[in-house]
Design a protein around this motif. Structure first.
Motif, short mmCIF file in Angstrom:
data_model
loop_
_atom_site.label_atom_id
_atom_site.label_comp_id
_atom_site.label_asym_id
_atom_site.label_seq_id
_atom_site.Cartn_x
_atom_site.Cartn_y
_atom_site.Cartn_z
N VAL A 138 -33.60 -30.47 -0.52
CA VAL A 138 -33.84 -31.94 0.13
C VAL A 138 -33.97 -31.92 1.62
O VAL A 138 -34.64 -32.44 2.26
CB VAL A 138 -32.53 -32.93 -0.25
N GLU A 139 -33.12 -31.18 2.12
CA GLU A 139 -33.05 -31.14 3.75
C GLU A 139 -34.46 -30.54 4.11
O GLU A 139 -34.97 -30.85 4.97
CB GLU A 139 -31.99 -30.13 4.31
N GLN A 140 -34.96 -29.46 3.40
CA GLN A 140 -36.15 -28.84 3.58
C GLN A 140 -37.36 -29.88 3.57
O GLN A 140 -38.17 -29.86 4.32
CB GLN A 140 -36.38 -27.50 2.57
N GLN A 141 -37.33 -30.46 2.51
CA GLN A 141 -38.21 -31.53 2.50
C GLN A 141 -38.48 -32.64 3.51
O GLN A 141 -39.35 -33.13 4.16
CB GLN A 141 -38.20 -32.35 1.18
N SER A 164 -43.21 -32.62 -8.96
CA SER A 164 -44.11 -32.36 -7.88
C SER A 164 -44.13 -33.14 -6.67
O SER A 164 -44.63 -32.70 -5.76
CB SER A 164 -45.67 -32.28 -8.54
N LYS A 165 -43.40 -34.19 -6.77
CA LYS A 165 -43.19 -35.26 -5.78
C LYS A 165 -42.06 -35.29 -5.16
O LYS A 165 -41.86 -35.73 -3.85
CB LYS A 165 -43.71 -36.66 -6.30
N PHE A 166 -40.89 -35.03 -5.91
CA PHE A 166 -39.46 -35.15 -5.24
C PHE A 166 -39.01 -33.82 -5.30
O PHE A 166 -39.40 -32.91 -6.02
CB PHE A 166 -38.70 -36.15 -6.23
N PRO A 167 -38.11 -33.67 -4.45
CA PRO A 167 -37.27 -32.25 -4.31
C PRO A 167 -36.33 -31.95 -5.26
O PRO A 167 -35.34 -31.67 -5.02
CB PRO A 167 -36.84 -32.31 -2.73
N VAL A 168 -37.03 -32.05 -6.36
CA VAL A 168 -36.16 -31.81 -7.68
C VAL A 168 -36.00 -30.20 -8.14
O VAL A 168 -37.14 -29.62 -8.24
CB VAL A 168 -36.44 -32.68 -8.78
#
Ligand SMILES: CC(C)=CCC/C(C)=C/CC/C(C)=C/CC/C(C)=C/[C@@H]1[C@@H](COP(=O)(O)OP(=O)(O)O)[C@]1(C)CC/C=C(\C)CC/C=C(\C)CCC=C(C)C
Ligand SMILES: [Mn+2]
Length: 395
Positions: free
Chosen positions: A70-73, A185-189
């Motif tokens: 999440v941080e990376q995104q 592909s859109k959320f940092p999952v």
């Protein structure tokens, strides 16, 4: 455990698939607070494969990994547009992602009405993504708890996992997978919590006793804590939150664990009739109880005392989770808080049934459900900053 909460995806939808990790009880002692943006990927992998690691430590690794993602995104300031109506190709047949998401929404609306209503407050992108995650979780649980459960073997779960990998790689197999493929592909999952849920289902196929709380904790993480780790990257953390990403994931995980512990306490009798006891064996013994007592299903003082301590523990997890809810993005707080309040009430109902969870099902009535919604809504409007100042007496 048997599916109770909601009706399920049709067996046909589940059997399409059949045709073909890693991971934290929330003892606060283990939690180190890292600065909000300081969860470096280098912290992610635990190079020491210590077999003596507690379940909590193992799960903590996954939290770090998800928080780092999440941080990376955030750092790369993802300017991906979340509302592209992407065309997806599934086994040669083109589907619009909108249709795929709509199907997920229909499943949610049908099987989890209150939850579905809650999602309507979220932004359209988040709502659709949560529906897609919900459907994948429901189908996964359905494999081991649904009408075809007796045909499910470890290799069927292997095939389900292979399909999971495919959809993460952009090769979805069916409509529902197409929606999830688009979401991830859109959320940092991260894929890990999904794999871990499958691991939990595998565990359920072969294990019917839990030596101690550490073992039970890991199971709860697998089947429920994972849901939290899948959902928070989509729900988002409030931009004005001062909390560390990691602490928000800790709270989220606590909600998954609390929900599953509550599920277990509600379903003791039903599980026992299937030969399963999801209770820490050492704690049962310490209370002077055995498997026989659980199978006999007699409410004694020993049982009441045992249940009181189990309920206390579940409530601690709920409390831990509650502290984190206001850190979520505004529109995501309400459904989460509503589900927390409603699930926690099941514990009150077990008490009201004088701890008879052998033959009486603890059930939260419609009136209480309806009352929880505005309460949750009011509380969800409190911003993280207000809460912080409030707790310092400045609000
Ligand atoms: C900071 C903070 C507090 C964030 C919140 C994080 C969050 C959204 C946590 C979600 C917690 C949650 C709803 C966990 C699910 C727990 C659960 C009920 C798991 C069930 C597993 C197996 O149960 P079992 O077989 O023992 O019992 P049944 O008789 O079958 O019921 C599950 C059935 C696994 C499958 C889970 C689902 C179908 C639920 C998936 C839900 C979502 C993706 C949405 C979560 C979002 C909200 C708003 C609650
Ligand atoms: Mn189930």
């Amino acid at each position: 455990m048997a599916t109770q909460m909601m009706r399920v995806v049709s067996p046909a939808e589940v059997s399409v698939v059949v045709g073909h990790s890693r991971l934290s009880p929330m003892g606060s002692s283990r939690r180190k607070s890292v600065g909000k943006c300081s969860v470096a990927p280098s912290l992610v992998a635990n190079p020491v494969k210590d077999v003596a690691m507690s379940s909590e430590q193992k799960v903590y690794d996954v939290i770090l990994k998800q928080a780092a993602l999440v941080e990376q995104q955030l750092r790369s300031k993802s300017n991906v547009s979340l509302d592209v109506n992407l065309e997806l190709v599934i086994q040669g047949a083109p589907y619009l992602s909108k249709d795929a998401y709509d199907r997920c929404g229909q499943v949610c609306a049908e099987y989890a009405k209150t939850f579905y209503l809650g999602t309507l407050l979220m932004t359209p992108e988040r709502r659709k993504a949560i529906w897609a995650i919900y459907v994948w979780c429901r189908r996964t649980d359905e494999l081991v708890d649904g009408p075809n459960a007796s045909y499910i073997t470890p290799s069927a779960l292997d095939r389900w996992e292979a399909k999971l990998e495919d959809l993460f790689a952009g090769r979805p197999y069916d409509m529902f997978d197409a929606a999830l493929s688009d979401t991830v592909s859109k959320f940092p999952v991260d894929i890990q919590p999904f794999k871990d849920m499958i691991k939990g289902m595998r565990m359920d196929l072969k294990k019917s006793r839990y030596k101690n709380f550490d073992e039970l904790y890991l199971y709860c993480y697998y089947v429920a804590g994972t849901v939290a780790l899948m959902s928070v990257p989509v729900m988002g953390i409030a931009p004005d939150s001062q909390a560390t990403t990691e602490s928000v994931y800790d709270a989220a995980l606590a909600l998954g664990i609390a929900n599953q512990l509550t599920n277990i306490l509600r379903d003791v009798g039903e599980d026992a009739r299937r030969g399963r006891i999801y209770l820490p064996q050492d704690e049962l013994a310490q209370s002077g109880l055995s498997d026989e007592d659980v199978f006999n299903g007699k409410v004694t003082d020993k049982w009441r005392n045992f249940m009181k301590s189990q309920i206390r523990r579940a409530r601690e997890f709920f409390l831990e989770a509650e502290k984190g809810v206001t850190e979520l993005s505004l529109a995501s707080r309400w459904p989460v808080l509503a589900s927390l309040l409603l699930y926690r009430e099941i514990l009150d109902e077990i008490e009201a049934n004088d701890y008879n969870n052998f033959t009486k099902r603890a059930y939260v009535g419609k009136a209480k459900k309806i009352m929880a919604l505005p309460v949750a809504f009011g509380r969800s409007l409190v911003s993280p900053l207000r809460r912080k100042q409030g707790s310092q007496g400045n609000a």
